[in-house]
Enzyme design. Structure first.
Site, PDB file in Angstrom:
ATOM      1  N   THR A  18      -6.267-107.573  10.903  1.00 15.99           N
ATOM      2  CA  THR A  18      -5.539-108.146   9.770  1.00 15.99           C
ATOM      3  C   THR A  18      -4.796-107.107   8.940  1.00 15.99           C
ATOM      4  O   THR A  18      -4.035-107.472   8.048  1.00 15.99           O
ATOM      5  CB  THR A  18      -6.506-108.902   8.843  1.00 15.99           C
ATOM      6  OG1 THR A  18      -7.512-107.987   8.375  1.00 15.99           O
ATOM      7  CG2 THR A  18      -7.181-110.053   9.580  1.00 15.99           C
ATOM      8  N   ARG A  46     -14.884-111.359   5.597  1.00 17.27           N
ATOM      9  CA  ARG A  46     -14.052-112.214   4.743  1.00 17.27           C
ATOM     10  C   ARG A  46     -12.859-112.795   5.485  1.00 17.27           C
ATOM     11  O   ARG A  46     -12.259-113.775   5.035  1.00 17.27           O
ATOM     12  CB  ARG A  46     -13.595-111.455   3.496  1.00 17.27           C
ATOM     13  CG  ARG A  46     -12.643-110.309   3.752  1.00 17.27           C
ATOM     14  CD  ARG A  46     -12.205-109.654   2.455  1.00 17.27           C
ATOM     15  NE  ARG A  46     -11.355-108.492   2.687  1.00 17.27           N
ATOM     16  CZ  ARG A  46     -11.810-107.265   2.859  1.00 17.27           C
ATOM     17  NH1 ARG A  46     -13.117-107.029   2.827  1.00 17.27           N
ATOM     18  NH2 ARG A  46     -10.976-106.252   3.068  1.00 17.27           N
ATOM     19  N   SER A  47     -12.491-112.203   6.630  1.00 18.43           N
ATOM     20  CA  SER A  47     -11.364-112.726   7.412  1.00 18.43           C
ATOM     21  C   SER A  47     -11.821-113.573   8.592  1.00 18.43           C
ATOM     22  O   SER A  47     -10.981-114.110   9.328  1.00 18.43           O
ATOM     23  CB  SER A  47     -10.506-111.571   7.938  1.00 18.43           C
ATOM     24  OG  SER A  47      -9.907-110.859   6.878  1.00 18.43           O
ATOM     25  N   CYS A 136      -0.301 -89.914  12.292  1.00 23.94           N
ATOM     26  CA  CYS A 136       1.077 -90.367  12.481  1.00 23.94           C
ATOM     27  C   CYS A 136       2.092 -89.249  12.274  1.00 23.94           C
ATOM     28  O   CYS A 136       3.158 -89.249  12.908  1.00 23.94           O
ATOM     29  CB  CYS A 136       1.383 -91.549  11.560  1.00 23.94           C
ATOM     30  SG  CYS A 136       1.004 -91.269   9.824  1.00 23.94           S
ATOM     31  N   SER A 166       4.493 -96.064   3.545  1.00 32.37           N
ATOM     32  CA  SER A 166       3.554 -96.843   4.350  1.00 32.37           C
ATOM     33  C   SER A 166       2.485 -95.984   4.989  1.00 32.37           C
ATOM     34  O   SER A 166       1.469 -96.499   5.462  1.00 32.37           O
ATOM     35  CB  SER A 166       4.301 -97.631   5.435  1.00 32.37           C
ATOM     36  OG  SER A 166       5.074 -96.757   6.244  1.00 32.37           O
ATOM     37  N   LYS A 239      -4.080 -81.327   9.430  1.00 32.12           N
ATOM     38  CA  LYS A 239      -4.056 -82.184  10.617  1.00 32.12           C
ATOM     39  C   LYS A 239      -2.903 -81.803  11.537  1.00 32.12           C
ATOM     40  O   LYS A 239      -3.062 -81.764  12.765  1.00 32.12           O
ATOM     41  CB  LYS A 239      -3.913 -83.650  10.205  1.00 32.12           C
ATOM     42  CG  LYS A 239      -5.155 -84.268   9.595  1.00 32.12           C
ATOM     43  CD  LYS A 239      -4.850 -85.679   9.099  1.00 32.12           C
ATOM     44  CE  LYS A 239      -6.015 -86.262   8.325  1.00 32.12           C
ATOM     45  NZ  LYS A 239      -5.693 -87.600   7.768  1.00 32.12           N
ATOM     46  N   HIS A 268       8.377 -91.884   9.320  1.00 28.19           N
ATOM     47  CA  HIS A 268       8.223 -90.493   8.938  1.00 28.19           C
ATOM     48  C   HIS A 268       9.341 -89.657   9.570  1.00 28.19           C
ATOM     49  O   HIS A 268       9.814 -89.961  10.672  1.00 28.19           O
ATOM     50  CB  HIS A 268       6.888 -89.932   9.432  1.00 28.19           C
ATOM     51  CG  HIS A 268       5.693 -90.445   8.699  1.00 28.19           C
ATOM     52  ND1 HIS A 268       5.763 -91.182   7.544  1.00 28.19           N
ATOM     53  CD2 HIS A 268       4.357 -90.292   8.970  1.00 28.19           C
ATOM     54  CE1 HIS A 268       4.537 -91.477   7.129  1.00 28.19           C
ATOM     55  NE2 HIS A 268       3.680 -90.953   7.976  1.00 28.19           N
ATOM     56  N   ASN A 341       6.132 -94.699  11.693  1.00 32.77           N
ATOM     57  CA  ASN A 341       4.733 -94.300  11.591  1.00 32.77           C
ATOM     58  C   ASN A 341       3.755 -95.440  11.822  1.00 32.77           C
ATOM     59  O   ASN A 341       2.565 -95.203  12.070  1.00 32.77           O
ATOM     60  CB  ASN A 341       4.455 -93.661  10.225  1.00 32.77           C
ATOM     61  CG  ASN A 341       4.902 -94.523   9.064  1.00 32.77           C
ATOM     62  OD1 ASN A 341       6.093 -94.777   8.898  1.00 32.77           O
ATOM     63  ND2 ASN A 341       3.956 -94.972   8.253  1.00 32.77           N
TER      64      ASN A 341
END
Length: 363
Positions: A18, A46-47, A136, A166, A239, A268, A341
């Site tokens: 989700t 909850r989903s 990413c 994002s 990273k 990106h 990304n």
């Protein structure tokens, strides 16, 4: 495809179905070659019961629990680090090959870190039953660097990232849109120090917890992404260094990265200064990049053909432009890269790794 046609194919679980990346994963599973039998959609309790579309069918979400992995061959995880840390080993213990998109296992020496265009064979060496998907930001440049390294032997990297909102999840997207709504109608902003911050703080707040970013992103750039690390580095910058070394299998690769957040919703971008052991020319490099299967070269500034993230969002390939040989440094190439990304930077690469495993399981 009928249910009978899928009965002999591997079963896939999508954990985190989700979320923002999970949504893109469902879209990708619906458009790529169908290698899967049953696809189970899994999320938090909850989903549970929510109907989501995948492969043109509505599938009910199942709550994350140990038994949800019974009969599953491969599971793609897109969940927070702490959830992967708990649940990926549970799934692996039940015989599932886990492809994890979190940062939990990336630097574990017993977990391969895979980009299918660069090191596909690593996916078959998984003593813990887990394969990690890179960050990413790292992924945005890996296809190109892999193609160049195979021929000219990469030795050093200096990287500046321009990371979309994002990358901070849905909260980052929402915050950027909210900030743009505040500043969008005021043409006086951005002309005095602190006026953008004051306007946004007045409407949205700038206290810790108000925003996923440490400073306003609208009408601004923020030279920080990730969490603090020793020596003034951020987790995102380390990273880039550590994951590049692992994927390319260059343990002594020299890397310096500066990660910057920019007011772009998705995609990106990276400016890369790459140093090689062998002589490299722009013409040779361009040809190698053109021949790479998942790269698109857009590089003709004189005719106005300039690569930007807004022009490639929603696309699967990595885009490469601004190819230049550094004037004052031998054996170098400067280039600019853009990659969505949420697609290649997360969902698509995860799906590609899972497909490698599916082909392995089916012979």
């Amino acid at each position: 495809m009928s249910t009978a046609d899928r009965s002999t194919r591997p079963t896939l679980a999508l954990v985190g179905a989700t979320g923002a990346v999970g949504t893109v994963m469902r879209q990708i599973l619906s458009t790529r070659e169908d290698v899967w039998g049953e696809i189970r959609l899994v999320a938090s309790a909850r989903s549970a019961g929510k109907l989501l579309e995948v492969r043109g069918e509505l599938v009910a979400v199942q709550a994350l629990a140990p038994e949800v992995f019974d009969g599953v061959d491969v599971a793609m995880f897109d969940v927070p680090d702490e959830v992967s840390a708990q649940w990926a080993p549970i799934a692996a213990a039940r015989g599932v090959v886990v492809v994890d998109n979190s940062g939990t296992f990336r630097m574990d020496p017993d977990v391969p870190l895979v980009v299918p265009e660069v090191n596909p064979a690593a996916a078959s060496r998984r003593p813990k039953g887990i394969i990690a998907n890179p960050n990413c930001t790292t992924l945005t440049m890996m296809d190109a660097l892999g193609a160049l390294h195979r021929r000219w032997t990469l030795t050093e990297l200096v990287v500046a990232s321009y990371q979309a909102a994002s990358g901070a999840g849905q909260a980052g997207i929402d915050r950027l849109y909210d900030e743009l709504a505040v500043v969008g109608g005021d043409r006086t902003l951005g002309q005095q120090a602190g006026d953008v911050r004051a306007a946004i703080a007045d409407k949205l707040g700038m206290q810790p917890g108000d925003s996923p970013f440490p400073a306003p992103l609208a009408l601004n750039v923020v030279p920080w992404a990730g969490s603090p690390r020793e020596g003034g580095w951020s987790s995102e910058e380390l990273k880039v260094r550590n994951e590049s070394r692992k994927i390319l299998e260059i343990p002594d690769l020299k890397v310096s990265a500066t990660c910057v957040r920019v007011p772009v919703v998705t995609t990106h971008s990276l400016a890369v200064h790459a140093v090689f052991a062998e002589d490299i020319t722009v013409a040779e490099a361009r040809q190698a990049l053109v021949e790479a299967p998942s790269l698109v070269v857009i590089d003709d500034p004189e005719s106005g053909e300039i690569l930007t993230p807004a022009d490639v969002v929603g696309s699967d390939p990595t885009f490469v432009g601004r190819l230049r040989q550094a004037l004052d440094f031998p054996n170098t190439l400067d280039l600019f890269l853009c990659g969505d990304n949420l697609r290649k930077g997360a969902a698509l690469n995860t799906a590609q790794i899972a497909e490698l495993v599916a082909r392995e399981l089916t012979g």
